[in-house]
Design a protein around this motif. Structure first.
Motif, PDB file in Angstrom:
ATOM      1  N   VAL A   1       0.829  -1.208   0.000  1.00  0.00           N
ATOM      2  CA  VAL A   1       0.000   0.000   0.000  1.00  0.00           C
ATOM      3  C   VAL A   1       0.863   1.259   0.000  1.00  0.00           C
ATOM      4  O   VAL A   1       0.467   2.289  -0.564  1.00  0.00           O
ATOM      5  N   GLU A   2       2.051   1.202   0.606  1.00  0.00           N
ATOM      6  CA  GLU A   2       2.935   2.374   0.572  1.00  0.00           C
ATOM      7  C   GLU A   2       3.365   2.675  -0.865  1.00  0.00           C
ATOM      8  O   GLU A   2       3.411   3.834  -1.278  1.00  0.00           O
ATOM      9  N   ARG A   3       3.652   1.638  -1.622  1.00  0.00           N
ATOM     10  CA  ARG A   3       4.054   1.832  -3.012  1.00  0.00           C
ATOM     11  C   ARG A   3       2.874   2.288  -3.866  1.00  0.00           C
ATOM     12  O   ARG A   3       3.038   3.104  -4.783  1.00  0.00           O
ATOM     13  N   ALA A   4       1.697   1.757  -3.564  1.00  0.00           N
ATOM     14  CA  ALA A   4       0.505   2.203  -4.284  1.00  0.00           C
ATOM     15  C   ALA A   4       0.252   3.692  -4.038  1.00  0.00           C
ATOM     16  O   ALA A   4      -0.091   4.442  -4.958  1.00  0.00           O
ATOM     17  N   ASP A   5       0.438   4.120  -2.790  1.00  0.00           N
ATOM     18  CA  ASP A   5       0.240   5.534  -2.460  1.00  0.00           C
ATOM     19  C   ASP A   5       1.246   6.416  -3.200  1.00  0.00           C
ATOM     20  O   ASP A   5       0.912   7.490  -3.711  1.00  0.00           O
ATOM     21  N   LYS A   6       2.503   5.982  -3.262  1.00  0.00           N
ATOM     22  CA  LYS A   6       3.531   6.773  -3.940  1.00  0.00           C
ATOM     23  C   LYS A   6       3.227   6.927  -5.421  1.00  0.00           C
ATOM     24  O   LYS A   6       3.522   7.956  -6.027  1.00  0.00           O
ATOM     25  N   GLU A   7       2.630   5.877  -6.003  1.00  0.00           N
ATOM     26  CA  GLU A   7       2.307   5.920  -7.433  1.00  0.00           C
ATOM     27  C   GLU A   7       0.912   6.485  -7.697  1.00  0.00           C
ATOM     28  O   GLU A   7       0.528   6.690  -8.846  1.00  0.00           O
ATOM     29  N   GLY A   8       0.151   6.687  -6.625  1.00  0.00           N
ATOM     30  CA  GLY A   8      -1.195   7.226  -6.782  1.00  0.00           C
ATOM     31  C   GLY A   8      -2.165   6.260  -7.430  1.00  0.00           C
ATOM     32  O   GLY A   8      -3.055   6.682  -8.189  1.00  0.00           O
ATOM     33  N   VAL A   9      -2.010   4.947  -7.144  1.00  0.00           N
ATOM     34  CA  VAL A   9      -2.900   3.942  -7.734  1.00  0.00           C
ATOM     35  C   VAL A   9      -3.616   3.177  -6.630  1.00  0.00           C
ATOM     36  O   VAL A   9      -3.207   3.182  -5.461  1.00  0.00           O
ATOM     37  N   ILE A  10      -4.680   2.509  -7.005  1.00  0.00           N
ATOM     38  CA  ILE A  10      -5.437   1.722  -6.038  1.00  0.00           C
ATOM     39  C   ILE A  10      -4.686   0.429  -5.706  1.00  0.00           C
ATOM     40  O   ILE A  10      -3.780   0.010  -6.423  1.00  0.00           O
TER      41      ILE A  10
ATOM     42  N   GLN B   1      -8.372   3.024  -2.010  1.00  0.00           N
ATOM     43  CA  GLN B   1      -7.988   4.225  -2.737  1.00  0.00           C
ATOM     44  C   GLN B   1      -6.636   4.738  -2.228  1.00  0.00           C
ATOM     45  O   GLN B   1      -6.331   4.620  -1.041  1.00  0.00           O
ATOM     46  N   PRO B   2      -5.808   5.304  -3.123  1.00  0.00           N
ATOM     47  CA  PRO B   2      -4.513   5.813  -2.671  1.00  0.00           C
ATOM     48  C   PRO B   2      -4.678   7.002  -1.732  1.00  0.00           C
ATOM     49  O   PRO B   2      -5.608   7.798  -1.852  1.00  0.00           O
ATOM     50  N   LYS B   3      -3.755   7.095  -0.790  1.00  0.00           N
ATOM     51  CA  LYS B   3      -3.770   8.209   0.169  1.00  0.00           C
ATOM     52  C   LYS B   3      -2.626   9.166  -0.147  1.00  0.00           C
ATOM     53  O   LYS B   3      -1.589   8.752  -0.682  1.00  0.00           O
ATOM     54  N   PRO B   4      -2.794  10.443   0.186  1.00  0.00           N
ATOM     55  CA  PRO B   4      -1.726  11.423  -0.075  1.00  0.00           C
ATOM     56  C   PRO B   4      -0.451  11.029   0.649  1.00  0.00           C
ATOM     57  O   PRO B   4      -0.495  10.555   1.793  1.00  0.00           O
ATOM     58  N   VAL B   5       0.667  11.247   0.014  1.00  0.00           N
ATOM     59  CA  VAL B   5       1.961  10.918   0.610  1.00  0.00           C
ATOM     60  C   VAL B   5       2.585  12.182   1.180  1.00  0.00           C
ATOM     61  O   VAL B   5       2.708  13.200   0.478  1.00  0.00           O
ATOM     62  N   SER B   6       2.995  12.129   2.431  1.00  0.00           N
ATOM     63  CA  SER B   6       3.630  13.290   3.059  1.00  0.00           C
ATOM     64  C   SER B   6       5.029  13.477   2.490  1.00  0.00           C
ATOM     65  O   SER B   6       5.771  12.512   2.309  1.00  0.00           O
ATOM     66  N   VAL B   7       5.370  14.715   2.209  1.00  0.00           N
ATOM     67  CA  VAL B   7       6.700  15.007   1.657  1.00  0.00           C
ATOM     68  C   VAL B   7       7.669  15.297   2.787  1.00  0.00           C
ATOM     69  O   VAL B   7       7.358  16.051   3.699  1.00  0.00           O
TER      70      VAL B   7
END
Length: 224
Positions: free
Chosen positions: A162-171, A218-224
């Motif tokens: 899920v961390e990788r999905a979030d980084k790529e903005g995919v489900i 659903q992807p979650k926003p990734v903190s910068v």
């Protein structure tokens, strides 16, 4: 107790299958095995796992090792999303039917072929429903040795995807059982049920029913 995630190699196959086999006593699983012995089942799975790990083929096989004992205690198989912009052509009904027939023909005669075929069709339907035509990370398999459940090993493997999905903005998607003990963990990560398929085990010599569900996150926003 500490855990470390590793990428699997063919040399890890036997240990991973031992974890897989420790978790195959549910009625839904038993009805598929038919009269196949546990030894033959493990040998078959070692062959299939070994070939798949060697190929990778758009997938990644991971395992968690107990840092204290050195044992492999959990594993996961994530299907990676297709490259962005690549058009993935769906197989025709004829192609899918032939693939299914070839797969069934290679099955040991002791296994419950009608149950296996019905399950494969049902799970494909759920997967298509969960993916909804979108690029995604799909959790193909997740298993944890019964002695290591609720200790964080499986959670680490789900988090990897899920961390990788979030980084790529995919489900992210998966199939599981309606009453699977891991469902609450999936829901904590944000997976939601989107569809279900009911398998009547009595049609295949078993008892009761098994409800499989498709879940999507659903992807979650990734903190910068």
């Amino acid at each position: 107790m500490g855990f470390t995630i590793h990428t699997a190699t063919p040399a890890d196959t036997t240990a991973m299958v031992a974890v897989f086999a420790s978790d195959q006593n549910e009625p839904f699983t038993r009805v598929h095995l038919g009269t196949l012995s546990q030894a033959a089942f493990k040998a078959r799975m070692e062959s299939r796992f070994g070939e798949a790990i060697a190929k990778q083929d758009g997938q990644v096989y991971l395992y968690v090792r107990d840092d204290d004992s050195g044992e492999i205690v959990s594993y996961a198989n994530w299907q990676l999303p297709a490259p962005e912009g690549k058009v993935v052509e769906e197989k025709s009904e004829e192609e899918e039917a032939k693939e299914l027939a070839d797969w069934a023909a290679a099955m040991p005669k002791e296994m419950n072929a009608p149950a296996m075929i019905a399950t494969r069709k049902g799970m494909r339907k759920l997967r298509k429903s969960s993916e909804n035509g979108q690029r995604n990370y799909f959790l193909m398999n997740l298993g944890t040795h019964t002695s290591y459940r609720r200790k964080g090993a499986a959670t680490a493997l789900v988090q990897w995807g899920v961390e990788r999905a979030d980084k790529e903005g995919v489900i992210a998607c998966l199939n599981t059982g309606e009453h699977n003990c891991a469902r609450k963990m999936y829901e904590k990560f944000g997976f939601e049920k989107v569809d279900q398929h009911v398998f009547e085990l009595t049609q295949f010599g078993g008892e009761g029913e098994h409800i499989a569900i498709g879940m999507r996150r659903q992807p979650k926003p990734v903190s910068v």
